[in-house]
Design a protein around this motif. Structure first.
Motif, mmCIF file in Angstrom:
data_model
loop_
_atom_site.group_PDB
_atom_site.id
_atom_site.type_symbol
_atom_site.label_atom_id
_atom_site.label_comp_id
_atom_site.label_asym_id
_atom_site.label_seq_id
_atom_site.Cartn_x
_atom_site.Cartn_y
_atom_site.Cartn_z
ATOM 1 N N ARG A 190 -5.047 -0.466 -5.420
ATOM 2 C CA ARG A 190 -4.896 -0.012 -6.708
ATOM 3 C C ARG A 190 -5.286 0.762 -7.969
ATOM 4 O O ARG A 190 -4.822 0.719 -8.390
ATOM 5 N N LEU A 229 1.579 -3.636 -7.773
ATOM 6 C CA LEU A 229 0.218 -4.793 -8.173
ATOM 7 C C LEU A 229 0.663 -5.871 -8.304
ATOM 8 O O LEU A 229 -0.276 -6.931 -8.281
ATOM 9 N N GLY A 251 -0.490 -7.190 -5.381
ATOM 10 C CA GLY A 251 -1.747 -7.178 -5.145
ATOM 11 C C GLY A 251 -2.312 -6.278 -3.848
ATOM 12 O O GLY A 251 -2.548 -6.611 -2.547
ATOM 13 N N THR A 252 -1.657 -5.275 -3.854
ATOM 14 C CA THR A 252 -1.734 -4.100 -2.667
ATOM 15 C C THR A 252 -3.924 -3.797 -2.953
ATOM 16 O O THR A 252 -4.546 -4.294 -3.580
ATOM 17 N N GLU A 253 -4.083 -3.932 -1.567
ATOM 18 C CA GLU A 253 -5.786 -3.385 -1.539
ATOM 19 C C GLU A 253 -5.588 -1.218 -2.122
ATOM 20 O O GLU A 253 -6.939 -1.035 -2.517
ATOM 21 N N ASP A 283 0.949 -0.881 -0.546
ATOM 22 C CA ASP A 283 -0.185 -0.077 -0.084
ATOM 23 C C ASP A 283 0.833 1.556 0.016
ATOM 24 O O ASP A 283 0.848 2.385 -0.570
ATOM 25 N N ALA A 330 1.973 1.990 -3.577
ATOM 26 C CA ALA A 330 1.055 2.486 -4.210
ATOM 27 C C ALA A 330 0.587 3.899 -4.101
ATOM 28 O O ALA A 330 1.029 4.779 -5.111
#
Length: 88
Positions: free
Chosen positions: A57, A50, A53-55, A17, A20
């Protein structure tokens, strides 16, 4: 008394996160200054976030888009001035 923080989220997800958000901020700042450096860094951070698998996105996708836009702006200024550096 509970002395440790609750473990509701894994550290790896928190790191992605952060990646991102960092890619978004670097891509945004890169539109104004140092786009030759900040653009590729934003692209790499967004891609890794990505892939992991970030929350967040949406922010990662915005960071990826802004990183690419940094390089497009750089290419446009190179074509206009025939130099790598530019300023307002």
């Amino acid at each position: 008394m509970h002395l440790t923080a609750p473990t509701t989220r894994r550290t790896g997800i928190r790191d992605t996160d952060g990646m991102a958000v960092a890619s978004f901020v670097l891509g945004l700042v890169g539109l104004l200054v140092l786009n030759v450096f900040l653009g590729p860094i934003a692209i790499v951070l967004a891609s890794v976030a990505l892939w992991r698998g970030t929350e967040r996105r949406g922010r990662a996708l915005l960071g990826l888009t802004l990183g690419v836009a940094d390089l497009v702006v750089l290419a446009a200024f190179i074509q206009a001035d025939s130099t790598i550096s530019w300023s307002f």
